[in-house]
Design a protein around this motif. Sequence first.
Motif: not given
Lengths: 253, 265
Positions: A51, A55, A58, A60, A78-80, A82, A84, B167-168, B170-173
């Motif tokens: 994990t 992360n 990703a 994070l 974090p970037d859209p 990528i 998760v 986290w989720v 953030q990963t979705f921008g």
Amino acid sequence: MNNEVVIKCENISKTFPTADGTAFDVIADFSIEVNKNEFVVLIGPGQCGKTTLINIIAGLEEATSGIVTVGGELVTEPDPKIGVVYQETNLFPWLTVMGNVEFGPKAQGESKASRQERAQKYIDLVGLTGFENQHPNKLSGGMQQRVGIARVYTNEPLVLLLDEPFGHLDAQTRYLMEEELEKIWRQERRTVLFVTNNLEEAIFLADRIVLMTNCPSTVKQEYIIDLPRPRDITSREFLKIREEISKNLDLTS
Amino acid sequence: MKLSKMKKKNNKVKYILISIISFTVFLIIWYMVTDVFKLVKPISLPSPVKVLESFINKFTVKRPDGSTLQAHVLSSLRIVLTGYIAGSIVGVPLGIFMAWNRKADMFIRPVFDWFRSVPGMGWIPVMILIFGINIASKAAIVFAISFVAILINSYSGIKNTNPVHMWVAQTFGASNKQLLFRVAIPSALPHIFTGLRQGLNQAWASVVAAEMIGSNRGLGYMIQMNRENSRADLIIVGMLSIGLVGTILSFVLQKFEDKYVRGRH
Ligand SMILES: Nc1ncnc2c1ncn2[C@@H]1O[C@H](COP(=O)(O)OP(=O)(O)O)[C@@H](O)[C@H]1O
Ligand SMILES: [Mg+2]
């Protein structure tokens, strides 16, 4: 096969400080490359940085040393692009299925009509038509993970990172979900890095399996799986590969 | 799924039945002790029949405390709702802000920790000094009492946001602002409502204390006046009214919660 490298980890190490002041090396000198539209499965013992690695890729978490690039760009946050999917508490319980699936494009300001059209396409694709207005707590574990998959696809990321997405499901549901994911992936090819501790799942899904060592994790060995898809887990070839890898695999730690 | 729903419904029916039985037994004992066996003097504990009679009459009779029951209730409600709504308007955003912003937390916390350590009654003298003897000082006491629970629960709700949800998103921008408004606050909503519920209960319960400051109306005032007049029946009417209005207020808040908190167990 296309050989353009999309995810590239170079010499990643991660050390956590512990309560007693000593350092805990979770990942040590870990390198991996994932090609465009390739399905790579990482398999290794629990509590050994899988994990954490996801992360780091990703954006994070920061690696102690080493670099990660995705699509040729250094990952620093974090970037859209990528996407998760985690094992548990993935979905936002206060949003409906549609609210969850459209979350990414909505956060990025895409128009309602456009984002909901795409969300609907993936809701249909994962077989949840008719459940758009339900909240996740009304869905079974398998259905919840379908929503998670639809959500990450709707955001149209360049790469998908899946961290033991089926780890909490019972064996029967898990098997169904593996089949489903494999089917979706064949329809909508993406670059996938999938984490599991289940060897059968790995062989069923992977173009390539990367075996990890015990803590601190690093790459132990790689296996190319070139069985035709969809795979038959009872076929002789499948069982042969399974036996070969399991000799090298120590999931008890 | 269906089975568990049926079970839930059964439990609810069971709960209502038990409540009815419990109240009936309580009333019967009360009736026996007073009217039947006359174990206590009516002047110290009147019978349930007498209390019901006084309750009904109190809607039209102003004697001996100067107002009808509904006038007392409205007066108390005005104080409590003013203080409580102000407590919510300040407590919820401030709790969220402190939980979200480290510097704000460090800066405000010492003052808040002192503030919360003062018991409700402790506010009475200073509020009189600031506002004088009027509705404002009473509402201010209610504010001071309800605000603490509301702030603490909002704060811990935000702090308890599941990191995976962050986290989720953030990963979705999601931007920082979106993380707050689309993840942390919705996720904290059940906690926020817990605080609003506790705050409301405490606000309403504090009405008796708040009305100790020179009043001429209100349920707390009514109870005190009738103690001086030795009217036990009206004291009990006042107590029952406090319980009844408190239950109605909780019920209304529950309806709001059901409407805004969706998808939780
Ligand atoms: N923020 C952290 N601080 C300290 N230790 C951590 C932190 N995050 C994870 N760990 C430790 O790192 C180890 C690896 O965790 P994880 O990446 O979740 O493993 P896996 O996913 O392989 O089960 C665990 O032993 C965990 O306790
Ligand atoms: Mg893990």
